[in-house]
Design an enzyme around this catalytic site. Structure first.
Site, short mmCIF file in Angstrom:
data_model
loop_
_atom_site.label_atom_id
_atom_site.label_comp_id
_atom_site.label_asym_id
_atom_site.label_seq_id
_atom_site.Cartn_x
_atom_site.Cartn_y
_atom_site.Cartn_z
N GLY A 94 -54.44 -6.97 -55.82
CA GLY A 94 -54.93 -6.03 -54.81
C GLY A 94 -56.25 -5.40 -55.22
N GLY A 116 -57.73 -2.86 -53.53
CA GLY A 116 -57.88 -1.55 -52.92
C GLY A 116 -58.38 -0.57 -53.98
N GLU A 148 -57.50 12.75 -37.22
CA GLU A 148 -58.86 12.21 -37.08
C GLU A 148 -58.98 11.30 -35.86
OE1 GLU A 148 -59.02 10.85 -41.13
OE2 GLU A 148 -60.35 12.47 -41.73
#
Lengths: 445, 445
Positions: free
Chosen positions: B9, B11, B172
């Site tokens: 990963g 991220g 948001e």
């Protein structure tokens, strides 16, 4: 009630016709299948990671926001009833009909595979944002996948890119893939050298940029060779499959092993062109384009104009300027009639010239009798495209992206989605591990 | 042979672990399902047309191009053999296995529908670029489709947006949809006034931004009301379908007619988390996250670290800072061991605070005991995100896009592809008139 003008398609033809009618005493309905106008000549830059799709596709409503007499509607025109004077439209989840007094049809053209539609899956064209994102995904992921292979033949296959069609789009694509392989990506892979990539440009005719004339064609060919692009002319594509392409060359039949193929070879008019031709008795040419009267109307239907890539007249090319000037001509005829003046004037195309970028800092341009190539041609390309983008505002970011790619080596917009390219096939097979577990998860050992 | 570190990963956890090992005497293999790192906290800006996907997703190879000890590989890790110390990876069209001495797993989390996966089709989450483009298409096309309706109820349904989950992402999204409806789009439609749009934010708990504390929660709620967002708290979603959402409110059962739903309510660890837990005897929490030892390793396996959204420890939240610090901790432990120092140190999270933008010029931020809201909070948000983007270079265009959206009213990146959202359904039904004629063309009358 005011004259009702229906415009089909918000490409160059439809958009410029609409803008030319901004002060006319008419009610315009502009119907388009997407909410944006698409600047097709720069699609190749979206496909090769230079620009974002938003930078070449401004929302139609933004472009026309100060024009009060236009109603922008999302939908795809399925048919025209030339007697009832209505167009029937399919929107997503809603069908509707719009009546017209005057109709301007400018629905563009799509990629043609010359009867071999099965090629499309393996060699996408470059006509829409979807096409560009599909090719972007295939091109960048080809290097990723080449890096994963343990079999040299497979690595080579992933590092071989074939572009079919050596017109402006094909030349620009081949040039940009070469720049990616030779300038942007080297040094970023452990197991491959992107310099190894072969970029092969094939065309059935004997010259690149055939319509630009001998001088520029030769210049472009030399520039392509300098970039490391292999150019195969007089070469006809007879087969395309997942792992390669079959060609008939002057030296005989040949197979090129290649995972990534781009189709930039031909255009075909949409089904709507044939329907219009059938309904009005107009002919169509080999590409399915409608043979229009000299004033761009259809026979016996002075209220229907066909402009842009859908129309056939005097062998005019399918370029933005023909569509823009055709759209303005149609709008001009409407304004003349509203002013009580005579109509039926023939359309005269003013050739402002054509240009193609071979690579950064190098383009060829043909303007009247003037032929320009190299850096000067590229500066002209830049000036023309800057002017265009300025016309649509907020495109300063495109200039920055150009700076990144032309002055630097970077490509800012390299994202591919899971819905595009090879990843889509993998998602089908394995499920998407990043969102939720699907059937495929059980396949893991 | 050098120590082999495999990082799963790219991220925040995996990328920062990799960077922290840039001077370590190790060979790193970094495996990720896409070729880019994704800055998830800004996905909502891609979904609402402010940023392009490229601006929040730099290619991993670009980010790491000066780091020689890392091999970046495309693929999805299907399983880990903790005894043989190998990970098995599915790439698109190629499966492969990589051996490790040390493994850092940071595969993130996906949206959770709390057992109601059928909701996903009608209420996409916001975890990937695909999600953001899907939502972008649905949100902007909702206004286009509202404008086409002739039935007022249907118009209202298209103009009602429901966001499920009032955490940072939900707040948001709701704020940005409200700004679209009230600032960007008014005046661009003939048949609807975008001001009519209802934006409804629902959450099962009794406060928005629940984890930010009472003071900021109240401030955010007030700001949402000023923006015209309807906030429904203590409200549980019990059904989602194509045309609406069913909720249990304190006042009883209710149906909200809405075509556009956004799911920002929960997270679930990927299947790999359960596999790791089963293989090592580690537990998992309710969201499927792996219960790690205090040093972020798995029980009996000091060579396996789990960091970021996949791990469960001390009820730490699933935010970027926990992943970044966890990744660095794992890297630090490896460097200590290589230096012959004692390992097994517990991970201590340093809370740098959290923030959420409610609208332009207004954010809430919680830093230690300090609570900031309004314009000052927004300036902090801007500073933090500018710093992040600067770290990845070439992101000047993002700043320009922010200027367009915050100082002006525009949204530069509004393009939706035919593969996304409602258009996809229409393509299925009618074929794509812009590329080639399909079965659907016969449906036209």
């Amino acid at each position: 009630m005011r004259e009702r003008v229906v415009v089909v398609g918000a490409g160059f033809g439809g958009l410029f016709a609409t803008r030319a009618l901004r002060r006319a005493d008419v009610d315009i309905t502009l119907i388009n299948g997407t909410a944006y106008h698409l600047f097709q000549p720069l699609l190749y830059q979206v496909a090769t990671g230079i620009l974002s799709e938003g930078e070449i596709a401004p929302p139609i409503r933004e472009v026309l926001k100060n024009q009060d007499n236009v109603d922008v509607r999302l939908g795809w025109v399925r048919d025209v009833d030339v007697n009832a004077k209505t167009v029937s439209v399919a929107g997503p989840g809603i069908d509707y009909t719009v009546g017209y007094d005057t109709l301007i049809v400018s629905a563009g053209a799509s990629q043609s595979y010359f009867g071999n539609d099965a090629f499309a899956e393996h060699a996408p064209g470059l006509k829409s944002v979807d096409d560009a994102l599909e090719l972007r995904s295939r091109i960048f992921n080809a290097f990723e996948l080449a890096d994963l292979q343990t079999d040299e033949d497979k690595t080579d296959r992933w590092l071989t890119f074939v572009v079919v069609g050596a017109g402006a789009t094909g030349v620009e694509m081949a040039g940009q893939i070469a720049e990616l392989a030779h300038r942007t990506l080297p040094g970023q892979y452990k197991h491959i050298d992107p310099h190894r990539a072969r970029i092969i440009l094939v065309d059935a005719v004997g010259a690149v940029l055939n319509t630009f004339g001998d001088h520029l064609s030769t210049r472009a060919l030399r520039q392509l060779h300098l970039l490391g692009v292999e150019v195969e002319l007089d070469t006809k594509v007879v087969g395309v499959d997942a792992t390669g392409i079959e060609v008939e060359t002057p030296r005989g039949h040949q197979r090129i092993e290649s995972m990534t193929k781009v189709w930039a070879a031909g255009v075909a008019a949409p089904p709507l062109a044939r329907r219009l031709a059938e309904a009005t008795g107009a002919g169509t040419d080999r590409a399915g384009r409608v043979l229009v009267e000299p004033d761009l109307t259809l026979p016996g239907h002075p209220e229907i104009f066909v402009v842009g890539d859908m129309m056939a007249l005097d062998r005019l090319p399918g370029v933005a300027q023909v569509a823009i000037q055709g759209g303005r001509h149609a709008a001009g005829q409407i304004k003349r009639r509203l002013a009580g003046r005579e109509t039926g004037q023939a359309f005269h195309y003013f050739d402002k010239g054509s240009m193609a970028t071979v690579s950064r800092f190098s383009a060829v341009a043909s303007i009247g009798r003037v032929r320009i190539s190299g850096f000067l041609g590229w500066l002209m390309w830049l000036a023309v495209h800057l002017l265009y983008l300025v016309g649509f505002k907020n495109r300063l970011t495109a200039v920055l992206h150009w700076a990144v790619s032309f002055l630097g080596r970077g490509r800012s917009e390299r994202v591919s989605t899971l819905q595009q390219g090879f990843a889509r096939a993998a998602v089908r097979e394995y499920g998407d591990p990043f969102t939720r577990e699907r059937a495929g998860a059980g396949k893991a050992t």
